[in-house]
Design an enzyme around this catalytic site. Structure first.
Site, PDB file in Angstrom:
ATOM      1  N   CYS A 155       0.851  -1.198   0.000  1.00 50.24           N
ATOM      2  CA  CYS A 155       0.000   0.000   0.000  1.00 50.24           C
ATOM      3  C   CYS A 155       0.888   1.250   0.000  1.00 50.24           C
ATOM      4  O   CYS A 155       1.850   1.334   0.749  1.00 50.24           O
ATOM      5  CB  CYS A 155      -0.909  -0.012   1.226  1.00 50.24           C
ATOM      6  SG  CYS A 155      -1.989   1.436   1.273  1.00 50.24           S
TER       7      CYS A 155
ATOM      8  N   CYS B  26       0.458   5.024   6.870  1.00 45.58           N
ATOM      9  CA  CYS B  26      -0.163   4.861   8.200  1.00 45.58           C
ATOM     10  C   CYS B  26       0.830   4.122   9.118  1.00 45.58           C
ATOM     11  O   CYS B  26       1.174   2.959   8.845  1.00 45.58           O
ATOM     12  CB  CYS B  26      -1.471   4.081   8.068  1.00 45.58           C
ATOM     13  SG  CYS B  26      -2.518   4.713   6.734  1.00 45.58           S
TER      14      CYS B  26
ATOM     15  N   CYS C  85       0.503   0.360  10.315  1.00 42.71           N
ATOM     16  CA  CYS C  85      -0.030  -0.676   9.422  1.00 42.71           C
ATOM     17  C   CYS C  85       1.015  -1.631   8.840  1.00 42.71           C
ATOM     18  O   CYS C  85       2.045  -1.213   8.306  1.00 42.71           O
ATOM     19  CB  CYS C  85      -0.802  -0.012   8.284  1.00 42.71           C
ATOM     20  SG  CYS C  85      -1.685  -1.229   7.285  1.00 42.71           S
TER      21      CYS C  85
ATOM     22  N   CYS D 287     -16.964  -8.687   5.719  1.00 46.82           N
ATOM     23  CA  CYS D 287     -16.286  -7.414   5.460  1.00 46.82           C
ATOM     24  C   CYS D 287     -14.997  -7.656   4.672  1.00 46.82           C
ATOM     25  O   CYS D 287     -14.130  -8.404   5.126  1.00 46.82           O
ATOM     26  CB  CYS D 287     -15.985  -6.743   6.794  1.00 46.82           C
ATOM     27  SG  CYS D 287     -15.154  -5.165   6.601  1.00 46.82           S
TER      28      CYS D 287
ATOM     29  N   CYS E 140     -19.950  -5.675   3.602  1.00 49.29           N
ATOM     30  CA  CYS E 140     -19.196  -4.503   4.031  1.00 49.29           C
ATOM     31  C   CYS E 140     -17.872  -4.503   3.274  1.00 49.29           C
ATOM     32  O   CYS E 140     -17.324  -5.569   2.985  1.00 49.29           O
ATOM     33  CB  CYS E 140     -18.952  -4.577   5.539  1.00 49.29           C
ATOM     34  SG  CYS E 140     -17.926  -3.223   6.151  1.00 49.29           S
TER      35      CYS E 140
ATOM     36  N   CYS F 273     -19.623   2.674   8.636  1.00 47.54           N
ATOM     37  CA  CYS F 273     -18.873   2.020   9.703  1.00 47.54           C
ATOM     38  C   CYS F 273     -17.604   2.854   9.865  1.00 47.54           C
ATOM     39  O   CYS F 273     -16.780   2.897   8.948  1.00 47.54           O
ATOM     40  CB  CYS F 273     -18.546   0.585   9.297  1.00 47.54           C
ATOM     41  SG  CYS F 273     -17.408  -0.241  10.430  1.00 47.54           S
TER      42      CYS F 273
ATOM     43  N   ARG G 119     -18.075  -1.704  18.045  1.00 40.30           N
ATOM     44  CA  ARG G 119     -17.387  -2.980  17.811  1.00 40.30           C
ATOM     45  C   ARG G 119     -16.053  -3.066  18.548  1.00 40.30           C
ATOM     46  O   ARG G 119     -15.186  -2.200  18.390  1.00 40.30           O
ATOM     47  CB  ARG G 119     -17.158  -3.212  16.316  1.00 40.30           C
ATOM     48  CG  ARG G 119     -16.459  -4.559  16.071  1.00 40.30           C
ATOM     49  CD  ARG G 119     -16.363  -4.948  14.611  1.00 40.30           C
ATOM     50  NE  ARG G 119     -17.651  -4.892  13.970  1.00 40.30           N
ATOM     51  CZ  ARG G 119     -17.886  -4.262  12.835  1.00 40.30           C
ATOM     52  NH1 ARG G 119     -16.914  -3.656  12.206  1.00 40.30           N
ATOM     53  NH2 ARG G 119     -19.089  -4.239  12.302  1.00 40.30           N
TER      54      ARG G 119
HETATM   55  N1  SAM Z   1      -6.625   0.557   3.179  1.00 42.81           N
HETATM   56  C1  SAM Z   1      -7.904   0.930   3.615  1.00 42.81           C
HETATM   57  C2  SAM Z   1      -7.887   2.124   4.529  1.00 42.81           C
HETATM   58  O1  SAM Z   1      -6.915   2.346   5.214  1.00 42.81           O
HETATM   59  O2  SAM Z   1      -8.886   2.843   4.554  1.00 42.81           O
HETATM   60  C3  SAM Z   1      -8.676  -0.198   4.283  1.00 42.81           C
HETATM   61  C4  SAM Z   1      -7.993  -1.193   5.189  1.00 42.81           C
HETATM   62  S1  SAM Z   1      -7.265  -0.546   6.677  1.00 42.81           S
HETATM   63  C5  SAM Z   1      -6.297  -1.871   7.184  1.00 42.81           C
HETATM   64  C6  SAM Z   1      -8.629  -0.423   7.779  1.00 42.81           C
HETATM   65  C7  SAM Z   1      -8.405   0.057   9.197  1.00 42.81           C
HETATM   66  O3  SAM Z   1      -7.824  -0.980   9.971  1.00 42.81           O
HETATM   67  C8  SAM Z   1      -7.479   1.235   9.429  1.00 42.81           C
HETATM   68  O4  SAM Z   1      -8.084   2.469   9.160  1.00 42.81           O
HETATM   69  C9  SAM Z   1      -7.179   1.083  10.911  1.00 42.81           C
HETATM   70  O5  SAM Z   1      -8.129   1.775  11.688  1.00 42.81           O
HETATM   71  C10 SAM Z   1      -7.296  -0.423  11.143  1.00 42.81           C
HETATM   72  N2  SAM Z   1      -5.960  -1.011  11.402  1.00 42.81           N
HETATM   73  C11 SAM Z   1      -5.018  -1.267  10.487  1.00 42.81           C
HETATM   74  N3  SAM Z   1      -3.907  -1.769  11.058  1.00 42.81           N
HETATM   75  C12 SAM Z   1      -4.145  -1.823  12.385  1.00 42.81           C
HETATM   76  C13 SAM Z   1      -3.380  -2.239  13.511  1.00 42.81           C
HETATM   77  N4  SAM Z   1      -2.130  -2.667  13.389  1.00 42.81           N
HETATM   78  N5  SAM Z   1      -3.949  -2.201  14.732  1.00 42.81           N
HETATM   79  C14 SAM Z   1      -5.224  -1.759  14.865  1.00 42.81           C
HETATM   80  N6  SAM Z   1      -5.989  -1.343  13.841  1.00 42.81           N
HETATM   81  C15 SAM Z   1      -5.463  -1.359  12.611  1.00 42.81           C
HETATM   82  C1  DTB Z   2     -11.474  -1.915  11.548  1.00 35.04           C
HETATM   83  O1  DTB Z   2     -11.800  -0.910  12.184  1.00 35.04           O
HETATM   84  N1  DTB Z   2     -10.652  -2.859  12.007  1.00 35.04           N
HETATM   85  C2  DTB Z   2     -10.449  -3.897  11.010  1.00 35.04           C
HETATM   86  C3  DTB Z   2     -11.423  -3.459   9.877  1.00 35.04           C
HETATM   87  N2  DTB Z   2     -11.898  -2.208  10.324  1.00 35.04           N
HETATM   88  C4  DTB Z   2     -10.995  -3.462   8.504  1.00 35.04           C
HETATM   89  C5  DTB Z   2      -9.038  -4.054  10.614  1.00 35.04           C
HETATM   90  C6  DTB Z   2      -8.141  -4.404  11.767  1.00 35.04           C
HETATM   91  C7  DTB Z   2      -6.784  -4.680  11.226  1.00 35.04           C
HETATM   92  C8  DTB Z   2      -5.853  -5.169  12.281  1.00 35.04           C
HETATM   93  C9  DTB Z   2      -4.487  -5.415  11.758  1.00 35.04           C
HETATM   94  C10 DTB Z   2      -4.388  -6.452  10.677  1.00 35.04           C
HETATM   95  O2  DTB Z   2      -4.939  -7.566  10.799  1.00 35.04           O
HETATM   96  O3  DTB Z   2      -3.715  -6.168   9.687  1.00 35.04           O
HETATM   97 FE1  SF4 Z   3      -2.773   1.321   3.404  1.00 35.10          FE
HETATM   98 FE2  SF4 Z   3      -2.748   0.246   5.811  1.00 35.10          FE
HETATM   99 FE3  SF4 Z   3      -3.099   2.849   5.568  1.00 35.10          FE
HETATM  100 FE4  SF4 Z   3      -5.041   1.167   4.753  1.00 35.10          FE
HETATM  101  S1  SF4 Z   3      -4.305   1.462   6.827  1.00 35.10           S
HETATM  102  S2  SF4 Z   3      -4.277   2.951   3.666  1.00 35.10           S
HETATM  103  S3  SF4 Z   3      -3.797  -0.562   4.041  1.00 35.10           S
HETATM  104  S4  SF4 Z   3      -1.272   1.707   4.977  1.00 35.10           S
END
Ligand code: SAM
Ligand code: DTB
Ligand code: SF4
Length: 353
Positions: A57, A61, A64, A101, A132, A192, A264
């Site tokens: 990606c 973030c 992530c 989802c 979702c 959501c 949630r």
């Molecule tokens: N890439 C898209 C975005 O960022 O909108 C969708 C997927 S992203 C992984 C969805 C959400 O997962 C993020 O906005 C964040 O709130 C949550 N998330 C991602 N990595 C996480 C982590 N290591 N711990 C907790 N929540 C996480």
């Molecule tokens: C949200 O708020 N939490 C989920 C879902 N929306 C997409 C994602 C959590 C991701 C946790 C880290 C991972 O598994 O990569």
């Molecule tokens: Fe990309 Fe992770 Fe950020 Fe979603 S949360 S935009 S997957 S870097």
């Protein structure tokens, strides 16, 4: 019993800070009281997550595993075949999930991806599951296309407070996130949106994030509260743990501020013991991600969640479950109809004799 809950969109950060500072038992009681006025307190909605496109990606973030900017253990994968997605959805349904989802490691979907995404939504919907997606930013046209395909919910988190935001993400703005939520709502889908705590933010940031969510023109139907899952290789890998009671307080305050939303208990359950999860349900959490994987990290096994639900006497919420308020309204309508029928029978008998 009359439900007098008022949904407010004028919360201030200082009054939310006062909620956070309440004695723990008082806060739990207030949250549980509001929860019971609006939901069946022994029901939890279950959603299953699937990563349909993983890693590489372009966004930064800092939490992530999927950002291309950090060196993590995540293997990048192309967009999944529609059939494979439907197979996973079928399995989730068989395990008792009611919502599926689908998440993608994208900044936003590209035009060439949309036909595949649409097929996934249609297929999952046809299995009788709620749908979702979380695919990053959406413009109004893309939101309309997904709504037409039958997408029920779109997940797009604000992640943290506007004040803390630039320390976590620099490749898209807070306003970009709000604009996506406006496009999702404008297209007629359910929203959501929630955030992550334990990012090293201050207590006032947690209050400020909840104010942003609760003061949206219409509160999100679903509010995921994620505890940071620390990922090796990311800038937040070694951030200090958030105190467990502070996390439970976040759930309780979210419940009080967004009384009709599903709150949630999202990422981070893998490191929470059963007692902590039970306290989160007492604080008003009534939805979880169910199944052994989130997007790229582990989640408790479905069996252990079912065991916990059984110990707590919790049932999983049915698809389209009605609120206590709706059930009461229906019962009232039915009773009124019966009384009217009885009265008209009496009237008929009297005139006949
Ligand atoms: N890439 C898209 C975005 O960022 O909108 C969708 C997927 S992203 C992984 C969805 C959400 O997962 C993020 O906005 C964040 O709130 C949550 N998330 C991602 N990595 C996480 C982590 N290591 N711990 C907790 N929540 C996480
Ligand atoms: C949200 O708020 N939490 C989920 C879902 N929306 C997409 C994602 C959590 C991701 C946790 C880290 C991972 O598994 O990569
Ligand atoms: Fe990309 Fe992770 Fe950020 Fe979603 S949360 S935009 S997957 S870097």
């Amino acid at each position: 019993m009359l439900n007098t809950t008022i949904v407010r969109n004028d919360w201030t950060v200082s009054e939310v800070q006062s909620l956070f500072k309440m004695p723990f038992n008082d806060l739990m009681f207030k949250a549980q009281t509001i929860h019971r006025q609006n939901f069946n307190a022994n029901e939890v909605q279950v959603s299953t997550l699937l990563s349909i496109k993983t890693g590489a990606c372009p966004e930064d973030c800092k939490y992530c595993s999927q950002s291309a900017r950090y060196s993590t253990d995540v293997e990048k994968e192309k967009l999944m075949e529609v059939d494979k997605v439907l197979e996973a959805a079928q399995k989730a349904k068989a395990q008792g999930s009611t919502r599926f989802c689908m998440g993608a490691g994208w900044r936003n979907p590209k035009a060439r991806d949309m036909p595949h995404i649409v097929k996934m939504v249609e297929g999952v919907r046809d299995l009788g599951l709620e749908t979702c997606m979380t695919l990053g930013m959406l413009d109004a046209e893309q939101a309309g296309t997904l709504q037409q395909a039958g997408l029920d919910y779109y997940n797009h988190n604000l992640d943290t407070s506007p004040e803390h935001y630039n320390s976590i993400i620099t490749t898209r703005t807070y306003q970009d996130r709000l604009d996506t939520l406006t496009n999702v709502r404008g297209a007629g889908m359910k929203v959501c949106s929630g955030g992550i705590v334990g990012l090293g933010e201050k207590s006032v940031d947690r209050a400020s994030l909840l104010v942003q969510l609760a003061n949206l023109d219409q509160q999100p139907e679903s509010v995921p509260i994620n505890m940071l899952v620390k990922i090796e290789g990311t800038p937040l890998a070694d951030v200090d743990d958030l105190d467990s009671f502070e996390f439970i307080r976040c759930i309780a305050v979210a419940r009080i501020m967004m009384p009709k939303s599903h709150v949630r208990l999202s990422a981070g359950r893998e490191t929470m013991n059963e007692q902590m999860q039970a306290m989160c349900f007492m604080a008003g959490a009534n939805s979880i991600f169910y199944g052994c994987k989130l997007l790229t990290t582990p989640n408790p096994e479905a069996d252990s969640d079912m065991m916990l639900f059984s110990k707590l006497g919790i049932n999983t919420e049915r698809f389209n479950a009605k609120t206590p308020e709706q059930l009461q309204d229906e019962e009232h309508t039915l009773r009124t109809a019966i009384v009217n029928q009885e009265n008209s029978d009496l009237f008929y008998d009297a005139s006949a004799s």
